[in-house]
Motif scaffolding. Sequence first.
Motif, short mmCIF file in Angstrom:
data_model
loop_
_atom_site.label_atom_id
_atom_site.label_comp_id
_atom_site.label_asym_id
_atom_site.label_seq_id
_atom_site.Cartn_x
_atom_site.Cartn_y
_atom_site.Cartn_z
N SER A 68 0.68 -1.14 -0.12
CA SER A 68 -0.06 -0.05 0.10
C SER A 68 0.82 1.35 -0.06
O SER A 68 0.49 2.35 -0.55
N GLU A 69 1.89 1.22 0.77
CA GLU A 69 2.72 2.45 0.77
C GLU A 69 3.38 2.51 -0.56
O GLU A 69 3.53 3.68 -1.03
N ILE A 70 3.72 1.57 -1.05
CA ILE A 70 4.67 1.79 -2.51
C ILE A 70 3.59 2.14 -3.59
O ILE A 70 3.89 3.16 -4.24
N ASP A 98 9.07 9.89 1.75
CA ASP A 98 8.77 9.01 2.87
C ASP A 98 8.00 7.67 2.63
O ASP A 98 8.25 6.50 3.49
N GLU A 99 7.03 7.83 1.87
CA GLU A 99 6.22 6.86 1.65
C GLU A 99 6.89 5.39 1.20
O GLU A 99 6.66 4.44 1.45
N ALA A 100 8.01 5.87 0.15
CA ALA A 100 8.83 4.95 -0.16
C ALA A 100 9.42 4.23 1.06
O ALA A 100 9.58 2.97 1.18
N GLY A 101 10.03 4.97 1.93
CA GLY A 101 10.71 4.68 3.20
C GLY A 101 9.60 3.66 4.05
O GLY A 101 10.08 2.62 4.32
N HIS A 102 8.47 4.22 4.05
CA HIS A 102 7.56 3.07 4.73
C HIS A 102 7.38 1.90 4.20
O HIS A 102 7.52 0.86 4.90
N GLY A 103 7.31 1.84 2.95
CA GLY A 103 7.19 0.64 2.22
C GLY A 103 8.50 -0.33 2.51
O GLY A 103 8.17 -1.49 2.88
N GLU A 181 6.84 9.95 11.09
CA GLU A 181 6.86 10.62 10.04
C GLU A 181 5.41 11.13 9.42
O GLU A 181 5.39 11.91 8.55
N GLU A 182 4.48 10.44 9.59
CA GLU A 182 3.12 10.71 9.22
C GLU A 182 2.63 12.03 9.48
O GLU A 182 1.83 12.57 8.75
N SER A 183 2.82 12.54 10.62
CA SER A 183 2.10 13.69 11.18
C SER A 183 2.23 15.04 10.24
O SER A 183 1.31 15.71 9.79
#
Lengths: 337, 98
Positions: A68-70, A98-103, A181-183
Amino acid sequence: MYTTDLRTAREKASDEAKAAKKKVVDDPALLKAFQARIDNDEVIEAKDLMPEAYRATLTRQISQHAHSEIVGMLPEGNWIGRAPTLRRKLILLAKVQDEAGHGLYLYSAAETLGTSRAEMVDQLLYGSAKYSTIFNYPTINWADIGAIGWLVDGAAITNQIPLQRCSYGPYARAMVRVCKEESFHQRQGYELITVMARGSAEQQAMAQDALDRWWWPSLMMFGPHDSDSIHGHQSAKWKIKRFSNDELRQRFIDATVSQAEAIGLRIPDPELKWNEKTEHYDIGPIDWEEFWAVVKGFGPCNRERLEARRRAHEEGAWVREAAAAYARKQSERQAAE
Amino acid sequence: MNDSMNTDWELFEVFLRAKNGLNHKHVGSVHAADTTMAIGVARDLYTRRNEGESIWVIASKDITASDPDNSDALFEPAKDKIYRHPTFYEITKEVKNM
Ligand SMILES: [Fe+2]
Ligand SMILES: [Fe+2]
């Protein structure tokens, strides 16, 4: 949500049949001892003994979360080249990165359970792995970028905060990083849509249009109603999921309504009403037919999203091969010296 | 299955020193073709917000870990040696600090 079980009833049954065939049925004594550790609030680490069903549930949930993050980078990536100012472009780039990082944090966490990253990526690109339904909707005006940060990241945060205390250590730790990181993601989105909601009549209309299109899909992110989701129970017992779909959805609604009011936007639900008795907002019915259609691949962008991921993966193959060949050559050279 | 079924680059564990004076601490892992690339990926992944001033990477396969099944044998013996802690000792009240 990124983490709700998005398998259809048929897929669930087929997974269970496969597990039974492979005889990965857990020993009742192990299950009991394991449950005792969970009840005692112990954290489970990668090398600990765990039931195969716990391993399978987490592998599916964490890899789906990673996917989902990716895939989630695509709708926003669509606007990086068209951001209206340099400030907005820098913000959006940082967010998508950041979203790539979350993935990647999440793939690492899932790998500790014994499935390779290559296999998980393959399941996304060519198999039946799922990702959040929300990313199958298009981003058609700039205010959508605000709506995504505000609503989609907002919903994700609501879901991810309790996951920081999930019983599986590597997942919980990944969630701690992600939540930190999300906030900024949510705040930049809300700021963006606020600017538009207070802008020209045309900008206001774009902001309202974005909210109209993203509101219901955001509520669907939390997954089916508790009365219709069969799998929540076991995950709750194992402290993977600490709050139900409906509880989390309600929390999100209650927080978001006043944020919309504050900037003069209208929630697109004529039945939305504060309930004095429950002290929560009541909402109108959610269109679950739409939700399941998107799960099954018939959302507005399902095909486009997967094609984009496949193309990126296949066009990057030569880079991966070149890097591997270079590394091999270097280590051979070192060995020869 | 598609022919692009690939194999992963090697897995590395990443350790960060937040600033000089502190230990390096495990933060996660990355895949990379070699150590140079592992440092680069770790930098992109784990230090986007000034989280570190120094990075260590080590191939995960080169780490030897204790077996959780041996935890009792390894760590139980330390549990009953309370006399190794200062709070075990009673000091006369006349002495305020020690
Ligand atoms: Fe994220
Ligand atoms: Fe985010």
